[in-house]
Write an enzyme that holds these catalytic residues in place. Structure first.
Site, PDB file in Angstrom:
ATOM      1  N   GLN A  46       0.856  -1.182   0.000  1.00 40.46           N
ATOM      2  CA  GLN A  46       0.000   0.000   0.000  1.00 40.46           C
ATOM      3  C   GLN A  46       0.896   1.238   0.000  1.00 40.46           C
ATOM      4  O   GLN A  46       1.711   1.418   0.897  1.00 40.46           O
ATOM      5  CB  GLN A  46      -0.903   0.016   1.229  1.00 40.46           C
ATOM      6  CG  GLN A  46      -1.926   1.123   1.148  1.00 40.46           C
ATOM      7  CD  GLN A  46      -2.891   1.077   2.308  1.00 40.46           C
ATOM      8  OE1 GLN A  46      -2.703   1.799   3.260  1.00 40.46           O
ATOM      9  NE2 GLN A  46      -3.905   0.231   2.205  1.00 40.46           N
ATOM     10  N   CYS A  76      -6.599   7.483   3.720  1.00 36.43           N
ATOM     11  CA  CYS A  76      -6.033   7.718   5.056  1.00 36.43           C
ATOM     12  C   CYS A  76      -6.207   9.185   5.460  1.00 36.43           C
ATOM     13  O   CYS A  76      -5.824  10.079   4.718  1.00 36.43           O
ATOM     14  CB  CYS A  76      -4.557   7.346   5.083  1.00 36.43           C
ATOM     15  SG  CYS A  76      -3.785   7.623   6.688  1.00 36.43           S
ATOM     16  N   LYS A 115      -7.648   2.225  -2.556  1.00 33.84           N
ATOM     17  CA  LYS A 115      -8.451   2.280  -1.329  1.00 33.84           C
ATOM     18  C   LYS A 115      -8.902   3.715  -1.133  1.00 33.84           C
ATOM     19  O   LYS A 115      -8.104   4.641  -1.273  1.00 33.84           O
ATOM     20  CB  LYS A 115      -7.616   1.859  -0.120  1.00 33.84           C
ATOM     21  CG  LYS A 115      -8.372   2.028   1.187  1.00 33.84           C
ATOM     22  CD  LYS A 115      -7.435   1.945   2.378  1.00 33.84           C
ATOM     23  CE  LYS A 115      -8.216   2.335   3.618  1.00 33.84           C
ATOM     24  NZ  LYS A 115      -7.375   2.853   4.668  1.00 33.84           N
ATOM     25  N   HIS A 147     -13.711   2.133   2.300  1.00 33.14           N
ATOM     26  CA  HIS A 147     -14.025   2.293   3.721  1.00 33.14           C
ATOM     27  C   HIS A 147     -15.381   2.992   3.728  1.00 33.14           C
ATOM     28  O   HIS A 147     -15.494   4.114   3.241  1.00 33.14           O
ATOM     29  CB  HIS A 147     -12.960   3.156   4.390  1.00 33.14           C
ATOM     30  CG  HIS A 147     -13.090   3.216   5.873  1.00 33.14           C
ATOM     31  ND1 HIS A 147     -12.007   3.376   6.681  1.00 33.14           N
ATOM     32  CD2 HIS A 147     -14.154   3.130   6.690  1.00 33.14           C
ATOM     33  CE1 HIS A 147     -12.399   3.400   7.942  1.00 33.14           C
ATOM     34  NE2 HIS A 147     -13.706   3.255   7.969  1.00 33.14           N
TER      35      HIS A 147
END
Length: 183
Positions: A46, A76, A115, A147
């Site tokens: 990642q 993030c 992601k 997410h």
């Protein structure tokens, strides 16, 4: 060490490294950032970064190191990533993520995945999520790890961003139903 332990528990899960900053791969101690035990396969690297040229370079290094997948972290919410304009900040610039995906795909045969979150700060409309996915998909990404909650970069800490914004699984399911060819 945790990935090794996780592999002992299950041989069937895809393991991920922690998010590795792009500069660490391109300019740092590659063995430190890209080293792993072969028993960890399948394992994904990642990456946190936003420079298409350097992301392509990092993808070549990751392929040479033997990773099974390379994942761009666009979700993030930590202070370090929004100060560096990557992580969750990338959700606001799908064209830049698409350039990174394309550059990486052009330089490696390893699958490139992304992601992300359902939204970031004021970018909280379903239309933006769909535009993000469509734009990045058009660049060659077929797998998205979502997410199922928003990220609020200036409102919550990273820990709070993992628990306070409510989960909206129905949005993930809706996106999958509308785009069945995506993983």
């Amino acid at each position: 060490h945790y990935r090794y332990l996780a592999r002992l528990i299950s041989r069937q899960v895809l393991l991920y490294t922690e998010m590795v900053p792009l500069g660490g791969i391109v300019h740092g101690d590659r063995e430190r950032f890209l080293g792993f035990d072969p028993v960890e396969h399948p394992v994904a690297l990642q990456i946190g970064g936003a420079d298409p040229v350097k992301m392509a370079q990092a993808a070549r290094y990751a392929e040479k190191a033997g990773f099974d997948e390379i994942n761009i972290n666009a979700g993030c919410p930590s202070d370090r990533v929004h100060a560096g304009s990557f992580g969750a900040c990338l959700f606001k610039t799908p064209e830049l993520v698409a350039k990174c995906v394309k550059a990486m795909r052009d330089n490696t045969d390893v699958p490139i995945t992304v992601k992300t979150r359902l939204g970031v700060d004021d970018f909280d409309h379903d239309d933006h999520l769909r535009q993000f996915v469509e734009t990045v998909y058009a660049a060659g990404c077929q797998t998205f790890i979502l997410h199922a909650r928003m990220a609020y970069l200036h409102k919550y800490s990273p820990k709070e961003n993992r628990t306070i914004p409510p989960l909206h699984y129905e949005k993930v399911y809706g996106l999958k139903n509308d785009s069945p060819d995506l993983e």
